[in-house]
Design an enzyme around this catalytic site. Sequence first.
Site, short mmCIF file in Angstrom:
data_model
loop_
_atom_site.label_atom_id
_atom_site.label_comp_id
_atom_site.label_asym_id
_atom_site.label_seq_id
_atom_site.Cartn_x
_atom_site.Cartn_y
_atom_site.Cartn_z
N SER A 292 38.17 35.76 39.03
CA SER A 292 37.21 36.60 39.73
C SER A 292 37.13 36.28 41.23
O SER A 292 38.11 36.47 41.95
CB SER A 292 35.84 36.46 39.06
OG SER A 292 34.94 37.44 39.51
N ASP A 303 47.45 37.72 50.92
CA ASP A 303 47.76 39.04 51.48
C ASP A 303 47.87 39.02 53.00
O ASP A 303 48.66 39.77 53.59
CB ASP A 303 46.71 40.06 51.06
CG ASP A 303 46.91 40.55 49.62
OD1 ASP A 303 47.87 40.10 48.98
OD2 ASP A 303 46.09 41.36 49.15
N LYS A 317 41.15 38.29 36.48
CA LYS A 317 39.91 39.04 36.25
C LYS A 317 39.61 39.88 37.48
O LYS A 317 39.10 39.39 38.48
CB LYS A 317 38.73 38.11 35.96
CG LYS A 317 37.40 38.85 35.72
CD LYS A 317 36.27 37.88 35.45
CE LYS A 317 34.95 38.63 35.22
NZ LYS A 317 34.42 39.24 36.45
#
Length: 550
Positions: A292, A303, A317
């Site tokens: 999460s 990224d 998740k």
Amino acid sequence: MNIKRWGVITAVAIGSVALLSAFKQTDKYFEIAKNMELFSAVYKEVNLLYVDEVNPSQTMTTGIDAMLESLDPYTNYIPEDKIEDFRTQMTGQYGGIGAVIGERKDKIIILMPYEGFPAQKAGLQIGDEILSVDGIVTTSKNSGDVSKLLRGQADTPLKIKVKRFNTPEPLEFTLVRQKIKISNVPYFGMVNTNTGYIKLSDFTQAASIEVKKALTDLKAKGATQIIFDLRGNPGGLLNEAVNISNIFIPKDKLVVSTKGKVSEWNTKYITELVPDDLNIPIAVLVSGRSASASEIVAGVIQDYDRGVIIGQRSYGKGLVQTTRELPYNSQIKVTTAKYYTPSGRCIQAIDYAHRAADGSVSKFADSLHVAFKTTNGRTVYDGGGVTPDITVVQDSISPILVALVSKSLLFDYATEYRSKHESIGDARTFNLSDRDYQDFVTWLKDKDYSYTTKVEKTLDEMTKQSKQEKYFDAMKDQLDQMKKVIAKDKENDLIKFQSQIMEYLEEEIASRYYLQKGIIESSFDSDKDIQSALEVLNNKTKYNSILSGK
């Protein structure tokens, strides 16, 4: 066809679609009303006619839980009597003594006092057996019941009676409960002269403030590179994930976007603050239990090519939950959206929307994973957690270590060791000698740590199958011989897996002197993820090469 005629046809078509949509909506509302009436009728008949007395609240809770379980594991009903536990989970705060307790061999044991809170200040130690709380005997209670006795309003006193190893008489402690705020950062410190280490275990309120403080303190101590440990972190508050990401990435950058069925949950979360440090090299540690919010942070760092991700693929998740209030002081935590990292990937690993006939779920197939690009053009994929830039393969845990841990023998030996040794020096440099290990092996001689290996289970299955298929008589001698070989070889497991057992035992012993800090610092030299992080951080050419994608 003239424009007027085309307009009439178009209007009729639009009207038909709207009418069809209305019918579908009406059908849906009818289905809801019908099933609510059926559920109410079943509930009424069971409570009225069932042979034994039925607890109405418990029966209803069971029904609600079963209904929500068919959706995903994160959509949960929270009845009034569990609200306080839920708030503790979200805020990390409660009124109590500041200690983790648990059951060991049918005894309620202090497993970990938190540093700086009443239990530790009063002198309670790991391994103390709780005998009573305010005169209420606890020997027949479970850890949940005892935990409720220990918790209460801040500034209220309580007395705890405990039995301590090698102490003939019970010890009694008087404590004053206080507001306990469990730290999101249970430890930060220097691994070496220039490498700082931050362990983030949760994303409850103020997690970002704690990380900021840790980073500032470590840089003041000379840290020029950071290991950020998110292993085992189950996640928590989304806004804290955004704020923690903002510590390392610029203002006005996308951190995460959420998309759901209801448009109000379609949101983009952008960094709003000036970052603390855009340049310090970072190695983020993740594991299969990083989930999460911890995956959001790891995904953002990856990224934007801001740091190197190390460890094992994270849990996967990618679902966002929202809490809504219900009647009678109850609540529901419901999955309302999926989240997407800045590159556009959703890292949700399990497809709960498509269940098999038996109700089981499976992960998204690798063939369905979609490729995305980081800022520097590196390829990353959706549908299966965050894949590390450097994957570290962990050693498999030996069956004998599992047995020693599950039977609390390492725990008990560490407690006994503490009673005989006043100090161990620095946790980082504490090591058991071969002589110490032999003392442990001797101590084990009259203890039961029997265990079954996978090979033994396979052999048992072969024996069972050979009997069913009428081959047993022909194979009996060979099977017996293999059993003897395995049994003989198991006698050497304490030696064969000595290094693995010693590492665990050293951490357990270090915790008796330095609590959570001791466990972490004792593991620095043997932790393969940390060693991999140090290797890449100290090799700037390799570090930059990974982030550039070259």
